[in-house]
Scaffold this active site. Structure first.
Site, PDB file in Angstrom:
ATOM      1  N   HIS A   1     -13.929-127.499  63.361  1.00 27.05           N
ATOM      2  CA  HIS A   1     -14.897-126.722  62.590  1.00 27.05           C
ATOM      3  C   HIS A   1     -15.163-125.402  63.282  1.00 27.05           C
ATOM      4  O   HIS A   1     -14.884-125.226  64.462  1.00 27.05           O
ATOM      5  CB  HIS A   1     -16.202-127.507  62.371  1.00 27.05           C
ATOM      6  CG  HIS A   1     -17.122-127.530  63.547  1.00 27.05           C
ATOM      7  ND1 HIS A   1     -18.469-127.277  63.434  1.00 27.05           N
ATOM      8  CD2 HIS A   1     -16.898-127.751  64.854  1.00 27.05           C
ATOM      9  CE1 HIS A   1     -19.035-127.366  64.628  1.00 27.05           C
ATOM     10  NE2 HIS A   1     -18.108-127.646  65.507  1.00 27.05           N
TER      11      HIS A   1
ATOM     12  N   CYS B   1     -20.211-123.186  68.446  1.00 27.83           N
ATOM     13  CA  CYS B   1     -20.216-124.542  69.000  1.00 27.83           C
ATOM     14  C   CYS B   1     -19.399-124.565  70.302  1.00 27.83           C
ATOM     15  O   CYS B   1     -18.436-123.818  70.451  1.00 27.83           O
ATOM     16  CB  CYS B   1     -19.594-125.510  67.990  1.00 27.83           C
ATOM     17  SG  CYS B   1     -19.548-127.239  68.538  1.00 27.83           S
TER      18      CYS B   1
ATOM     19  N   GLN C   1     -24.026-135.054  61.188  1.00 26.77           N
ATOM     20  CA  GLN C   1     -25.067-134.827  60.192  1.00 26.77           C
ATOM     21  C   GLN C   1     -24.483-135.082  58.798  1.00 26.77           C
ATOM     22  O   GLN C   1     -23.307-134.804  58.542  1.00 26.77           O
ATOM     23  CB  GLN C   1     -25.597-133.400  60.301  1.00 26.77           C
ATOM     24  CG  GLN C   1     -26.342-133.148  61.611  1.00 26.77           C
ATOM     25  CD  GLN C   1     -26.763-131.705  61.734  1.00 26.77           C
ATOM     26  OE1 GLN C   1     -27.384-131.150  60.836  1.00 26.77           O
ATOM     27  NE2 GLN C   1     -26.408-131.083  62.861  1.00 26.77           N
TER      28      GLN C   1
ATOM     29  N   SER D   1     -27.670-127.537  62.041  1.00 31.03           N
ATOM     30  CA  SER D   1     -27.080-126.785  63.160  1.00 31.03           C
ATOM     31  C   SER D   1     -26.699-125.373  62.776  1.00 31.03           C
ATOM     32  O   SER D   1     -26.586-124.504  63.636  1.00 31.03           O
ATOM     33  CB  SER D   1     -25.833-127.508  63.674  1.00 31.03           C
ATOM     34  OG  SER D   1     -26.183-128.767  64.187  1.00 31.03           O
TER      35      SER D   1
ATOM     36  N   HIS E   1     -20.978-124.106  58.551  1.00 32.85           N
ATOM     37  CA  HIS E   1     -19.661-124.487  59.072  1.00 32.85           C
ATOM     38  C   HIS E   1     -18.589-124.273  58.016  1.00 32.85           C
ATOM     39  O   HIS E   1     -18.849-124.383  56.828  1.00 32.85           O
ATOM     40  CB  HIS E   1     -19.599-125.996  59.380  1.00 32.85           C
ATOM     41  CG  HIS E   1     -20.736-126.564  60.121  1.00 32.85           C
ATOM     42  ND1 HIS E   1     -20.638-126.983  61.422  1.00 32.85           N
ATOM     43  CD2 HIS E   1     -22.016-126.830  59.753  1.00 32.85           C
ATOM     44  CE1 HIS E   1     -21.806-127.495  61.820  1.00 32.85           C
ATOM     45  NE2 HIS E   1     -22.645-127.401  60.807  1.00 32.85           N
TER      46      HIS E   1
END
Length: 166
Positions: free
Chosen positions: A62, A116, A134, A157, A160
């Site tokens: 991702h 990330c 998630q 977060s 993505h």
């Protein structure tokens, strides 16, 4: 995976899709048994089909773009992250277009643009079962076919794009 014991020596996976490991008996060289890590069962016969009882898993990479409203608006690249959610979305749309046009590989772009820590691995998250990520991310990842790139996925977060790799 096989649990090591003094009289057993692991020789490796029987096959990526089998879910079984092969181990050799040190007391009987050349004799192998097969261990299903999902069920804890072993057998002497070579498996003829994938192991039963294993959880469905996917492997994905991702590229995460965080924004000021993200759960933790900081990353290895920037602390604090101050961009808006709309700015993050625009960045990801541009990244997705570059990948689709073949201008850059997903992994190369993730290495420099993802917020990330998986960026160091080209965004690779490894294999994971349902319940490990998630919910919006999980739903998107499991809905993709291998090699397919997601649209923009919104989680706590950040935003993505996901590439399913296995």
């Amino acid at each position: 995976p096989i649990r090591p014991a003094s009289k057993h020596k692991r020789i490796g996976d029987v096959g990526a899709s089998s879910g079984m490991d092969a181990a050799g008996e040190q007391e009987q060289p050349g004799k192998f048994y097969y261990f299903n890590a999902a069920t804890g069962e072993s057998q002497w016969e070579v498996p003829t089909e994938p192991a039963a009882g294993g959880e469905e898993q996917v492997q994905c990479s991702h590229l995460l773009v965080k924004h000021a409203g993200s759960r933790r608006p900081a990353s290895w690249k920037q602390d604090p992250i101050t961009r808006s959610k709309e700015e993050a979305r625009a960045l990801l749309e541009g990244f997705r277009q570059r990948i689709e046009k073949g201008e850059v590989t997903f992994a190369d772009l993730a290495k420099v643009e993802s917020d990330c820590s998986s960026a160091r691995n080209g965004g690779d998250l490894g294999r994971f079962p349902r319940g490990a990520m998630q919910k919006p991310f999980e739903d998107a990842a499991f809905a993709l076919n291998v090699g397919q790139l997601s649209g923009i996925v919104d989680t706590d977060s950040g935003l993505h794009i996901i590439l399913r790799t296995a």
